[in-house]
Design a protein around this motif. Structure first.
Motif, PDB file in Angstrom:
ATOM      1  N   UNK A  59      -3.287 -18.705 -12.739  1.00  0.00           N
ATOM      2  CA  UNK A  59      -1.831 -18.751 -12.570  1.00  0.00           C
ATOM      3  C   UNK A  59      -1.344 -17.306 -12.667  1.00  0.00           C
ATOM      4  N   UNK A  60      -0.906 -16.749 -11.568  1.00  0.00           N
ATOM      5  CA  UNK A  60      -0.498 -15.340 -11.543  1.00  0.00           C
ATOM      6  C   UNK A  60       0.968 -15.236 -11.936  1.00  0.00           C
ATOM      7  N   UNK A  61       1.229 -14.684 -13.105  1.00  0.00           N
ATOM      8  CA  UNK A  61       2.616 -14.509 -13.540  1.00  0.00           C
ATOM      9  C   UNK A  61       2.901 -13.022 -13.635  1.00  0.00           C
ATOM     10  N   UNK A  62       3.866 -12.557 -12.864  1.00  0.00           N
ATOM     11  CA  UNK A  62       4.179 -11.126 -12.928  1.00  0.00           C
ATOM     12  C   UNK A  62       4.702 -10.647 -11.597  1.00  0.00           C
ATOM     13  N   UNK A  63       4.763  -9.324 -11.464  1.00  0.00           N
ATOM     14  CA  UNK A  63       5.053  -8.744 -10.158  1.00  0.00           C
ATOM     15  C   UNK A  63       3.724  -8.658  -9.409  1.00  0.00           C
ATOM     16  N   UNK A  64       3.746  -9.027  -8.144  1.00  0.00           N
ATOM     17  CA  UNK A  64       2.563  -8.809  -7.297  1.00  0.00           C
ATOM     18  C   UNK A  64       3.003  -7.901  -6.158  1.00  0.00           C
ATOM     19  N   UNK A  65       2.301  -6.797  -6.038  1.00  0.00           N
ATOM     20  CA  UNK A  65       2.673  -5.750  -5.081  1.00  0.00           C
ATOM     21  C   UNK A  65       1.615  -5.714  -3.980  1.00  0.00           C
ATOM     22  N   UNK A  66       2.043  -5.987  -2.746  1.00  0.00           N
ATOM     23  CA  UNK A  66       1.126  -5.866  -1.616  1.00  0.00           C
ATOM     24  C   UNK A  66       1.457  -4.573  -0.874  1.00  0.00           C
ATOM     25  N   UNK A  67       0.479  -3.671  -0.799  1.00  0.00           N
ATOM     26  CA  UNK A  67       0.606  -2.479   0.035  1.00  0.00           C
ATOM     27  C   UNK A  67       0.092  -2.867   1.415  1.00  0.00           C
ATOM     28  N   UNK A  68       0.943  -2.744   2.435  1.00  0.00           N
ATOM     29  CA  UNK A  68       0.619  -3.298   3.752  1.00  0.00           C
ATOM     30  C   UNK A  68       0.603  -2.233   4.829  1.00  0.00           C
ATOM     31  N   UNK A  69      -0.214  -2.461   5.844  1.00  0.00           N
ATOM     32  CA  UNK A  69      -0.159  -1.638   7.058  1.00  0.00           C
ATOM     33  C   UNK A  69       0.322  -2.540   8.187  1.00  0.00           C
ATOM     34  N   UNK A  70       1.354  -2.058   8.889  1.00  0.00           N
ATOM     35  CA  UNK A  70       1.926  -2.832   9.999  1.00  0.00           C
ATOM     36  C   UNK A  70       1.702  -2.034  11.272  1.00  0.00           C
ATOM     37  N   UNK A  71       0.962  -2.612  12.222  1.00  0.00           N
ATOM     38  CA  UNK A  71       0.617  -1.817  13.409  1.00  0.00           C
ATOM     39  C   UNK A  71       1.624  -2.040  14.545  1.00  0.00           C
ATOM     40  N   UNK A  72       1.376  -1.370  15.653  1.00  0.00           N
ATOM     41  CA  UNK A  72       2.333  -1.411  16.768  1.00  0.00           C
ATOM     42  C   UNK A  72       2.512  -2.806  17.342  1.00  0.00           C
ATOM     43  N   UNK A  73       1.460  -3.620  17.233  1.00  0.00           N
ATOM     44  CA  UNK A  73       1.559  -5.004  17.728  1.00  0.00           C
ATOM     45  C   UNK A  73       2.137  -5.923  16.660  1.00  0.00           C
ATOM     46  N   UNK A  74       2.656  -5.320  15.575  1.00  0.00           N
ATOM     47  CA  UNK A  74       3.288  -6.087  14.497  1.00  0.00           C
ATOM     48  C   UNK A  74       2.288  -6.926  13.699  1.00  0.00           C
ATOM     49  N   UNK A  75       1.013  -6.539  13.751  1.00  0.00           N
ATOM     50  CA  UNK A  75       0.041  -7.196  12.872  1.00  0.00           C
ATOM     51  C   UNK A  75       0.184  -6.620  11.477  1.00  0.00           C
ATOM     52  N   UNK A  76       0.005  -7.466  10.486  1.00  0.00           N
ATOM     53  CA  UNK A  76       0.130  -7.051   9.089  1.00  0.00           C
ATOM     54  C   UNK A  76      -1.228  -7.155   8.423  1.00  0.00           C
ATOM     55  N   UNK A  77      -1.658  -6.074   7.752  1.00  0.00           N
ATOM     56  CA  UNK A  77      -2.916  -6.144   6.996  1.00  0.00           C
ATOM     57  C   UNK A  77      -2.714  -5.584   5.591  1.00  0.00           C
ATOM     58  N   UNK A  78      -3.453  -6.150   4.650  1.00  0.00           N
ATOM     59  CA  UNK A  78      -3.334  -5.710   3.258  1.00  0.00           C
ATOM     60  C   UNK A  78      -4.194  -4.463   3.034  1.00  0.00           C
TER      61      UNK A  78
END
Ligand code: AMP
Ligand code: GLY
Length: 426
Positions: A265-284
């Motif tokens: 059970x994850x309780x807290x802030x969860x921070x995802x650092x993401x890369x968003x490419x030109x085709x709007x793909x999202x990767x962690x």
């Protein structure tokens, strides 16, 4: 309610400043805090190191603390929440198991793969020979990461074979990062624009915070060595409503659901650092088990909802699914740093020109110390001057106007924080 904030950075100053605005709060302590928290009315610094879990738990028990909010990753990865929970104390921050999402890159990458959450292709190694053989068949650039916590220094974007080899040898052979470098993750280089996407969760209910973007490198134009972050702003225009939905569907929801399947059970802030490419793909790119620094400063300047109420509900596993309220303005924070940072820097210089309180500009302290009403430098990242404006251009102007008045020996800062958003605005 008596609240304890653990940590000493700009993030913790912002958390304490925001907590102070809650009607639920009677007393705020920050351990160990900094010169900024020492100077705030109704906030008390406590001289206990953020990593001294034993002493912190004794303090919380002895002072009837109703809620502890943990800022930095090290105590979380070392199990501060487990300890507090074992004593019946409410602690907002993930348990040791859950904090592995930040504490081990290998764990995080394996988790993402298992739950089909998009991320860069990777392999991990603890054997030097195998890691070097892998480089022979790789194309460049490539990214080498120490598995464990390395205070933001464990990632190398290697432009060629020799840079990658050096980074691998530093981890596996020279043990530059100690145990944190016993394994390395070698991963595909991703192109695109980065964004920080942070949520507040009790492990079931998820409240996404406003988007933000951080400037990780030391120099203008996003050049130079990586730092903890030289400035940030919120919202990040790259996170359009469509991208926001994609991040929730493809990253955040499957992560929380995957954790539940793992019995966490994850309780807290969860921070995802993401890369968003030109085709709007999202990767962690990475997960952090905490709020970002300096993202916290602009995000909390915009948050109108009661942070303490939310963290308290979450720490009890009773977070209510509400829409958070935000100031529609842009907030932008510029980090002022000590000359030499992120390498060797000197401490102890008096800071001149700190402004008095204003409604639209707030100077959050990080590496500072207060002694007899004099504020001196006490760290690499010293201040984060954060301003609200009707758009990024105005917020940036206000932040830099304030910075012009502040000075100490050898201080420096980037002069282009928010440049991507400002180009979009013009
Ligand atoms: P991390 O601590 O994993 O976020 O890495 C620190 C910084 O290195 C990130 O903010 C990116 O700028 C960069 N980085 C990390 N991984 C990658 C990747 N796979 N591709 C491109 N850049 C990366
Ligand atoms: N600003 C990046 C971090 O908090 O990790």
């Amino acid at each position: 309610m008596r609240v304890l904030i653990v940590g000493s950075g700009g993030r913790e100053h912002a958390l304490a400043w925001k907590a102070k605005q809650s009607n639920l709060v009677t007393e705020i302590y920050v351990a160990p805090g900094n010169g900024g928290t020492a100077s705030e009315k109704n906030i008390n610094n406590v001289d206990i190191d953020a990593e001294d879990i034993e002493k912190l738990s004794k303090f919380a028990l002895g002072n009837s603390i109703d809620l502890t909010i943990v800022g930095p990753e090290v105590p979380l990865v070392n199990g501060i929440t487990n300890k507090f929970q074992s004593l019946g104390l409410n602690c907002f921050g993930p348990t040791q198991d859950a904090a592995r999402l930040e504490g081990s890159k290998e764990f995080m990458k394996n988790f993402l793969t298992k739950y089909q959450i998009p991320t860069a292709a990777y392999e991990s190694f603890n054997d030097l020979k195998l890691a070097l053989e892998h480089l022979e068949k790789s194309s460049y650039p490539i990214v080498v990461k120490a598995d464990g916590l390395a205070a933001g220094k464990g990632v190398t974007v290697a432009q060629n074979h020799s840079e990658a080899e050096k980074a691998i040898r530093e981890c596996l052979e020279e043990k530059t990062f100690g145990e944190a470098g016993n394994k390395v993750v070698v991963e595909e280089f991703l192109k695109g624009e980065e964004a920080s996407f942070i949520v507040l969760t009790d492990g079931l209910t998820i409240l996404p915070l406003a988007s933000s973007q951080d400037h990780k490198t030391r120099d203008n134009q996003d050049k130079g060595p990586n730092t903890g972050g030289m400035g940030a702003y919120s919202p990040a225009p790259i996170v359009t409503p469509e991208i926001h939905q994609k991040i929730m569907d493809q990253v955040i929801n499957p992560t929380i659901a995957g954790l539940v399947k793992e019995g966490i059970a994850y309780c807290g802030f969860l921070y995802a650092g993401l890369m968003i490419d030109q085709e709007q793909n999202v990767k962690v790119l990475e997960f952090n088990c905490r709020f970002g620094d300096p993202e916290t400063q602009p995000i909390l300047m915009r948050l109108r909802s009661d942070l303490v109420e939310l963290c308290y509900q979450a720490s009890k596993g009773q977070l209510k699914a509400i829409d958070l309220e935000w100031d529609p303005r842009v907030a932008l924070g510029v980090v002022m740093a000590a000359g030499g940072y992120p390498n060797y820097y000197e401490k102890g210089y008096p800071i001149k020109g700190l402004p008095s309180e204003s409604k639209t500009v707030k100077v959050f302290h990080a590496g500072t110390q207060a002694e007899d009403d004099i504020i001196t430098t006490n760290g690499g990242r010293v201040l984060c001057v954060t301003a609200l404006g009707k758009n990024t251009t105005e917020a940036q102007l206000k932040a830099y106007n304030c910075i012009k008045q502040i000075n100490w020996k050898n201080c420096f800062y980037r002069t282009d924080i928010g440049h991507r958003a400002i180009i979009r605005e013009s």
